[in-house]
Write an enzyme that holds these catalytic residues in place. Structure first.
Site, PDB file in Angstrom:
ATOM      1  N   CYS A 112     -85.810 -89.116  46.375  1.00  0.00           N
ATOM      2  CA  CYS A 112     -85.448 -88.156  46.432  1.00  0.00           C
ATOM      3  C   CYS A 112     -85.899 -86.846  44.760  1.00  0.00           C
ATOM      4  CB  CYS A 112     -83.828 -87.799  46.043  1.00  0.00           C
ATOM      5  SG  CYS A 112     -82.676 -88.960  47.244  1.00  0.00           S
ATOM      6  N   HIS A 254     -80.531 -82.117  41.112  1.00  0.00           N
ATOM      7  CA  HIS A 254     -80.126 -82.992  42.591  1.00  0.00           C
ATOM      8  C   HIS A 254     -78.865 -83.078  43.084  1.00  0.00           C
ATOM      9  CE1 HIS A 254     -80.725 -85.678  45.563  1.00  0.00           C
ATOM     10  NE2 HIS A 254     -80.423 -86.527  45.120  1.00  0.00           N
ATOM     11  N   ASN A 284     -76.320 -84.265  50.187  1.00  0.00           N
ATOM     12  CA  ASN A 284     -77.429 -84.895  50.326  1.00  0.00           C
ATOM     13  C   ASN A 284     -78.857 -84.691  50.640  1.00  0.00           C
ATOM     14  OD1 ASN A 284     -79.557 -86.449  48.734  1.00  0.00           O
ATOM     15  ND2 ASN A 284     -78.283 -88.488  47.612  1.00  0.00           N
TER      16      ASN A 284
END
Length: 327
Positions: A112, A254, A284
């Site tokens: 990520c 994030h 996500n």
């Protein structure tokens, strides 16, 4: 060193919207359970046959249009992903082919945090080659690595791509990349994995596909690490640039989980109106999360000329990173 600029931003998501009600028909869950624990209401998944490179190409075209450039201006292609089309060829090569260019291209694996890792590589390229035009993309088809029988993870992830055009020379209205800070620590690597298919867990011809081929996560422990490390890296990059949280006009973390985002903002003492959230719409999207959120925030008018924007990410490995942008 002259600070490089992001000449263009763009993002793209698939057309197929997956709601929490859709997951209620797949696993033992509910809209209330998902929203309470994650803040996610919708996410987008690819259609059958739609690939990571296809998402990346569309995001790249949107960023190029924003920059007022043609693909032929690009000198390097960097793609952050854990869900590329294939192990070989790289997704970056496929994207370059589709854009009609033959330039150095490589994939970057930092989960990520991948987009910020790729952006830092891009900074190095434009420092060495001042005329370089670097296409930096985070693109993911997370749905290809979701175990739809695991209700704790399958509701979290979406597919999408975000892109930026990085150049050494400034441009009116283009944000400067003021600083980037990267970290990694493999001591807790086993808390968040996709092991199947690599040389440590190779596929066997005719064998079965087990849960190791999909995202496996100790959610409670990952939550703790994500909050602490994103908070730490934000404080660290601000301190080394002589700034405080009060100087940050917008925090874009994030987009993993609204509870993580809220916890980071709370620890940093960033008020709600200065913390950007779009995880409720996109879920996500791993390495695509930060560039999607950055382009989305600008499109929503949440970023104004003169703003200082702080980006933060955390991912498997563990990797974590932060970046300071000056609009």
């Amino acid at each position: 060193m002259q600070r490089p600029s992001l000449w263009g931003l763009g993002f793209h998501t698939p057309a197929r919207c997956i709601t929490n009600a859709d997951f209620e028909r797949l696993v033992d869950t509910s809209d209330e359970w998902i929203v309470t624990r994650t803040g996610i209401r919708t996410r987008y998944h690819v259609a059958p046959g739609e690939t990571c490179s296809q998402l990346a190409v569309q995001a790249a075209r949107n960023a190029l249009a924003d920059a007022g450039l043609l693909p032929q201006a690009i000198t390097h292609v960097l793609i952050a992903t854990f869900s590329g089309d294939y192990p070989i060829p790289s997704t970056s090569c496929l994207v370059a082919r589709e854009l009609g260019i033959c330039v150095p291209a490589m994939d970057i694996a930092a989960a990520c945090s991948g987009f910020l890792y790729a952006l830092e590589v891009g900074r190095g390229l434009v420092a060495l080659h001042p005329d370089a035009v670097v296409l930096v993309i985070g693109s993911e088809v997370c749905s290809s690595r979701i175990n739809f029988n695991d209700r704790s993870t399958c509701v979290l992830f979406g597919d999408g791509a975000g892109a930026a055009i990085l150049q050494a020379k400034p441009r009116a209205g283009a944000p400067l990349v003021h600083d980037i800070l990267l970290h990694a620590d493999g001591t807790a690597a086993d808390l968040l994995t996709v092991r199947g298919g690599g040389s440590g867990c190779p596929p066997i011809l005719g064998g079965t596909i087990g849960p190791e081929y999909f995202v496996e996560m100790n959610g409670r422990e990952v939550f703790k690490y994500a909050v602490r490390l994103m908070t730490d890296v934000c404080q660290e990059i601000l301190a080394r640039n002589g700034l405080s949280v009060a100087d940050v006009d917008l925090l874009i973390p994030h987009q993993a989980n609204v509870r993580i985002i809220e916890a980071v903002a709370r620890k940093l003492e960033v008020p709600e109106e200065r913390c950007f959230v779009d995880v409720d719409r996109f879920g996500n999207t791993s390495a695509a999360s930060v560039p999607i959120a950055l382009a989305d925030a600008r499109a929503q008018g949440r970023i104004r000329p003169g703003d200082t924007v702080l980006l933060a990410s955390f991912g498997g490995g563990f990797t974590w990173a932060a970046a300071l942008l000056q609009f």
